[in-house]
Design an enzyme around this catalytic site. Sequence first.
Site, PDB file in Angstrom:
ATOM      1  N   LYS A 120       0.826  -1.215   0.000  1.00  0.00           N
ATOM      2  CA  LYS A 120       0.000   0.000   0.000  1.00  0.00           C
ATOM      3  C   LYS A 120       0.856   1.260   0.000  1.00  0.00           C
ATOM      4  O   LYS A 120       0.427   2.288  -0.509  1.00  0.00           O
ATOM      5  CB  LYS A 120      -0.974  -0.008   1.177  1.00  0.00           C
ATOM      6  CG  LYS A 120      -2.101  -1.010   0.974  1.00  0.00           C
ATOM      7  CD  LYS A 120      -3.395  -0.642   1.681  1.00  0.00           C
ATOM      8  CE  LYS A 120      -4.496  -1.606   1.260  1.00  0.00           C
ATOM      9  NZ  LYS A 120      -5.720  -1.504   2.016  1.00  0.00           N
ATOM     10  N   LYS A 202      -4.351 -10.642  -6.189  1.00  0.00           N
ATOM     11  CA  LYS A 202      -5.647 -10.889  -5.552  1.00  0.00           C
ATOM     12  C   LYS A 202      -6.717  -9.901  -6.061  1.00  0.00           C
ATOM     13  O   LYS A 202      -6.400  -8.783  -6.435  1.00  0.00           O
ATOM     14  CB  LYS A 202      -5.533 -10.842  -4.014  1.00  0.00           C
ATOM     15  CG  LYS A 202      -5.533  -9.466  -3.397  1.00  0.00           C
ATOM     16  CD  LYS A 202      -5.914  -9.549  -1.912  1.00  0.00           C
ATOM     17  CE  LYS A 202      -6.094  -8.140  -1.373  1.00  0.00           C
ATOM     18  NZ  LYS A 202      -6.781  -8.046  -0.111  1.00  0.00           N
ATOM     19  N   LYS A 205     -10.862  -4.598  -4.011  1.00  0.00           N
ATOM     20  CA  LYS A 205     -11.898  -3.616  -4.287  1.00  0.00           C
ATOM     21  C   LYS A 205     -11.334  -2.259  -4.673  1.00  0.00           C
ATOM     22  O   LYS A 205     -12.027  -1.442  -5.250  1.00  0.00           O
ATOM     23  CB  LYS A 205     -12.873  -3.507  -3.115  1.00  0.00           C
ATOM     24  CG  LYS A 205     -12.289  -3.150  -1.773  1.00  0.00           C
ATOM     25  CD  LYS A 205     -13.431  -2.877  -0.786  1.00  0.00           C
ATOM     26  CE  LYS A 205     -13.419  -3.711   0.464  1.00  0.00           C
ATOM     27  NZ  LYS A 205     -12.432  -3.347   1.460  1.00  0.00           N
TER      28      LYS A 205
END
Length: 337
Positions: A120, A202, A205
């Site tokens: 992130k 993966k 969202k």
Amino acid sequence: MEEQKSQVKKKVIFSAIQPSGTITLGNYIGALKNWTNLQDEFNCIYALADLHAITVRQNPKDFKKNILEAYALLLACGVDVEKSIFFIQSHVHTHAELAWVLNCYTQFGELSRMTQFKDKSQKHADNVNVGLFAYPSLMAADILLYQADMVPVGADQKQHLELSRNIAERFNGIYGNTFKVPDPYIPKTGAKIMSLQDPTRKMSKSDENVNSFVAVLDKPDVIMKKFKRAVTDSDARVFYGDGKEGINNLMGIYSSVTGLTNQQIEKEFEGKGYGDFKVAVAEAVIEELRPIQERFDKYIADKAYLKECYDKGAELALRFSQRTLDKAMKKVGFVIK
Ligand code: ATP
Ligand code: LTN
């Protein structure tokens, strides 16, 4: 016998999900489907982790909308406020308080090794904030406050859970038994649903490419289109194997919604091509999501009912968690008022 059984204390389950965007099929299969199945057997405590979500910049208007929608969607997925405690994390002040205490028992080096932090901070290079770094100790606080025995999460959260265990053991080692050391509870099938556009990553969202994920609220025609476009390989035979990440992923999805094993799926599609298989996966997913979408429409239109549910959840969660917070603060040596 029955009575004896009911007196045996049920184990405590805790889990949470961030209201950071549209909830995906990955979230549903990897986490939410499990949440609802566990409600009869265990004392389940579920939270909407809104405090975690601001580690990435949120637009205030969208954020508020996402929180309410995620709460309604989880109800629609089957989280039952009569059986479980279901609350919004920021409504229960003990979480932020215990997180601060646990920050002081978590090492810089440990947090630096978290792969989610590394991912992130690369993705949001302009906003590598302290919250993003300390995120796992807030997650540890969430879990440890309820003396949870088990934490159902997707495989991607395993490392964070391991850290929660280490923090609990460290604290217990210094002050004596304070926190239950939680076990992960990771589903066998669907532990990790991969992106439909890049099956080595993966399904997420927050992916910019909307074709990479199916949202639980996507309309049937959109779901069909996304599956038809899913990246596969040039082999054209439906079987589970090395180098067939795209097909393996579609088989994982099909298996978790139909309950079929890989062998049964291979048999069903013997002699058929990827086109037929993709349509079948899409149809199964559409049918699985249809009743959820209908319930969602009903809940989201009833703000008073939503408030009633999350108010009740927060009240119960505070009652439980305050006990653990007081215990931990006392052990550290704070003067308890
Ligand atoms: P983001 O894209 O913002 O990182 P996310 O889609 O990874 O979000 P989270 O809110 O971090 O979602 O995760 C909620 C739950 O869903 C967690 O238990 C997580 O393990 C599970 N989960 C998330 N993505 C997947 C996936 N692709 N497959 C299986 N489980 C998943
Ligand atoms: N970090 C998790 C969400 C989360 C969580 C938790 C999961 C926050 N607190 C406690 C389990 C237990 C995520 O991003 N999936």
